[in-house]
Design a protein around this motif. Sequence first.
Motif, PDB file in Angstrom:
ATOM      1  N   GLU A 200       0.841  -1.199   0.000  1.00 51.28           N
ATOM      2  CA  GLU A 200       0.000   0.000   0.000  1.00 51.28           C
ATOM      3  C   GLU A 200       0.875   1.248   0.000  1.00 51.28           C
ATOM      4  N   SER A 201       0.448   2.268  -0.746  1.00 53.98           N
ATOM      5  CA  SER A 201       1.238   3.490  -0.828  1.00 53.98           C
ATOM      6  C   SER A 201       0.333   4.705  -0.998  1.00 53.98           C
ATOM      7  N   ALA A 202       0.912   5.855  -0.779  1.00 50.60           N
ATOM      8  CA  ALA A 202       0.213   7.126  -0.998  1.00 50.60           C
ATOM      9  C   ALA A 202       1.256   8.182  -1.313  1.00 50.60           C
ATOM     10  N   GLU A 203       0.844   9.178  -2.075  1.00 47.91           N
ATOM     11  CA  GLU A 203       1.764  10.242  -2.473  1.00 47.91           C
ATOM     12  C   GLU A 203       1.244  11.595  -2.016  1.00 47.91           C
ATOM     13  N   ALA A 204       2.189  12.531  -1.826  1.00 47.88           N
ATOM     14  CA  ALA A 204       1.815  13.896  -1.460  1.00 47.88           C
ATOM     15  C   ALA A 204       2.925  14.839  -1.884  1.00 47.88           C
ATOM     16  N   SER A 205       2.570  16.084  -2.095  1.00 50.23           N
ATOM     17  CA  SER A 205       3.537  17.103  -2.529  1.00 50.23           C
ATOM     18  C   SER A 205       3.530  18.275  -1.564  1.00 50.23           C
ATOM     19  N   ALA A 206       4.708  18.901  -1.409  1.00 51.43           N
ATOM     20  CA  ALA A 206       4.841  20.070  -0.545  1.00 51.43           C
ATOM     21  C   ALA A 206       6.134  20.790  -0.901  1.00 51.43           C
ATOM     22  N   GLY A 207       6.301  21.982  -0.347  1.00 47.79           N
ATOM     23  CA  GLY A 207       7.477  22.786  -0.634  1.00 47.79           C
ATOM     24  C   GLY A 207       8.718  22.370   0.131  1.00 47.79           C
ATOM     25  N   ALA A 208       8.602  21.401   1.028  1.00 48.57           N
ATOM     26  CA  ALA A 208       9.748  20.872   1.773  1.00 48.57           C
ATOM     27  C   ALA A 208       9.591  19.357   1.881  1.00 48.57           C
ATOM     28  N   LYS A 209      10.708  18.636   1.845  1.00 53.74           N
ATOM     29  CA  LYS A 209      10.637  17.178   1.878  1.00 53.74           C
ATOM     30  C   LYS A 209       9.950  16.667   3.141  1.00 53.74           C
ATOM     31  N   ARG A 210      10.284  17.296   4.281  1.00 51.87           N
ATOM     32  CA  ARG A 210       9.699  16.829   5.541  1.00 51.87           C
ATOM     33  C   ARG A 210       8.189  16.959   5.523  1.00 51.87           C
ATOM     34  N   GLN A 211       7.713  18.081   4.993  1.00 47.05           N
ATOM     35  CA  GLN A 211       6.266  18.283   4.928  1.00 47.05           C
ATOM     36  C   GLN A 211       5.604  17.294   3.973  1.00 47.05           C
ATOM     37  N   ALA A 212       6.277  17.040   2.852  1.00 43.61           N
ATOM     38  CA  ALA A 212       5.726  16.087   1.893  1.00 43.61           C
ATOM     39  C   ALA A 212       5.692  14.682   2.483  1.00 43.61           C
ATOM     40  N   GLU A 213       6.722  14.310   3.221  1.00 47.17           N
ATOM     41  CA  GLU A 213       6.748  13.002   3.869  1.00 47.17           C
ATOM     42  C   GLU A 213       5.621  12.875   4.888  1.00 47.17           C
ATOM     43  N   GLN A 214       5.423  13.928   5.687  1.00 45.44           N
ATOM     44  CA  GLN A 214       4.350  13.908   6.679  1.00 45.44           C
ATOM     45  C   GLN A 214       2.985  13.794   6.004  1.00 45.44           C
ATOM     46  N   ALA A 215       2.807  14.554   4.916  1.00 46.80           N
ATOM     47  CA  ALA A 215       1.532  14.520   4.211  1.00 46.80           C
ATOM     48  C   ALA A 215       1.282  13.154   3.578  1.00 46.80           C
ATOM     49  N   ALA A 216       2.328  12.557   3.020  1.00 50.06           N
ATOM     50  CA  ALA A 216       2.189  11.228   2.414  1.00 50.06           C
ATOM     51  C   ALA A 216       1.885  10.185   3.478  1.00 50.06           C
ATOM     52  N   ALA A 217       2.560  10.293   4.626  1.00 46.46           N
ATOM     53  CA  ALA A 217       2.310   9.361   5.730  1.00 46.46           C
ATOM     54  C   ALA A 217       0.878   9.484   6.227  1.00 46.46           C
ATOM     55  N   LYS A 218       0.408  10.714   6.328  1.00 44.61           N
ATOM     56  CA  LYS A 218      -0.975  10.938   6.785  1.00 44.61           C
ATOM     57  C   LYS A 218      -1.971  10.333   5.807  1.00 44.61           C
ATOM     58  N   ALA A 219      -1.717  10.552   4.517  1.00 43.10           N
ATOM     59  CA  ALA A 219      -2.617  10.007   3.502  1.00 43.10           C
ATOM     60  C   ALA A 219      -2.635   8.476   3.525  1.00 43.10           C
ATOM     61  N   LEU A 220      -1.452   7.880   3.693  1.00 40.45           N
ATOM     62  CA  LEU A 220      -1.373   6.423   3.725  1.00 40.45           C
ATOM     63  C   LEU A 220      -2.025   5.861   4.985  1.00 40.45           C
ATOM     64  N   LEU A 221      -1.820   6.541   6.111  1.00 40.73           N
ATOM     65  CA  LEU A 221      -2.429   6.076   7.369  1.00 40.73           C
ATOM     66  C   LEU A 221      -3.944   6.120   7.263  1.00 40.73           C
ATOM     67  N   GLU A 222      -4.480   7.202   6.707  1.00 39.02           N
ATOM     68  CA  GLU A 222      -5.931   7.300   6.543  1.00 39.02           C
ATOM     69  C   GLU A 222      -6.444   6.213   5.604  1.00 39.02           C
ATOM     70  N   LYS A 223      -5.641   5.887   4.601  1.00 38.16           N
ATOM     71  CA  LYS A 223      -6.025   4.865   3.630  1.00 38.16           C
ATOM     72  C   LYS A 223      -6.113   3.491   4.277  1.00 38.16           C
ATOM     73  N   VAL A 224      -5.065   3.116   5.011  1.00 37.10           N
ATOM     74  CA  VAL A 224      -5.052   1.762   5.593  1.00 37.10           C
ATOM     75  C   VAL A 224      -6.023   1.652   6.769  1.00 37.10           C
ATOM     76  N   GLU A 225      -6.188   2.733   7.528  1.00 38.95           N
ATOM     77  CA  GLU A 225      -7.134   2.708   8.631  1.00 38.95           C
ATOM     78  C   GLU A 225      -8.556   2.624   8.087  1.00 38.95           C
ATOM     79  N   GLY A 226      -8.789   3.281   6.955  1.00 39.81           N
ATOM     80  CA  GLY A 226     -10.111   3.208   6.335  1.00 39.81           C
ATOM     81  C   GLY A 226     -10.416   1.809   5.830  1.00 39.81           C
ATOM     82  N   GLN A 227      -9.397   1.138   5.307  1.00 35.77           N
ATOM     83  CA  GLN A 227      -9.571  -0.226   4.841  1.00 35.77           C
ATOM     84  C   GLN A 227      -9.854  -1.163   6.010  1.00 35.77           C
ATOM     85  N   GLY A 228      -9.184  -0.842   7.150  1.00 41.97           N
ATOM     86  CA  GLY A 228      -9.387  -1.695   8.328  1.00 41.97           C
ATOM     87  C   GLY A 228     -10.767  -1.542   8.912  1.00 41.97           C
TER      88      GLY A 228
END
Length: 228
Positions: A200-228
């Motif tokens: 499972e994966s998710a992508e996100a974009s932002a003006g800084a790598k750390r922010q993009a990583e956090q946004a992608a992690a949030k999107a993926l967490l919401e995705k897998v939690e929703g599946q659960g």
Amino acid sequence: MTPAAELTAFAHRIGHDFARPELLVRAVTHSSISSSTRPDNQRLEFLGDRVLGLVMAEALLSADTAASEGQLAPRFNALVRKETCADVARQVDLGAVLKLGRSEMLSGGRRKQALLGDAMEAVIAAVYLDGGIEAAREMILRLWGARIETVEDDARDAKTSLQEWAQARGLAPPSYEEIARKGPDHAPVFTIRAQLATGESAEASAGAKRQAEQAAAKALLEKVEGQG
């Protein structure tokens, strides 16, 4: 609208009538246009950061009298971090009154997160020096508003939460990959893919790598939690 009128309108937006308007002028003056007769806002930024920290620490202690230091710290960090200050700056259209050098203006300085966050802290210091701690506290609590009430959600570090979710299921920690970078060097946009060992994966974009990583992690967490 003249520059003076724009500053007056900005003062109205933040809710403070300056007895010493030169403090506000300094608060919105970036180092790219400063001179010996036109000081920049860096010293005010230093002070404003501390004033913001004091007000937020008091507000958090008052809002939750049973919270431990370990619970309060991430909430505090979420409220005073540069991203939050920049969001508040956008809320009051601080970028419109920033005094910038030509190079900063051409590179989109009025929209840069770092410049907006720094200037918001400088404005806090200007209000503090002009009206005292009560004036600064009133402005901060009003502008930060609902952010204080919902800080528990903002304080949740998405990368940590995703890693804990994976570990609880016996999975390896998630991976983060930069899959794209667009825009000029002074204003890049990073796209990051967060992926679990199960695919499972998710992508996100932002003006800084750390922010993009956090946004992608949030999107993926919401995705897998929703599946659960």
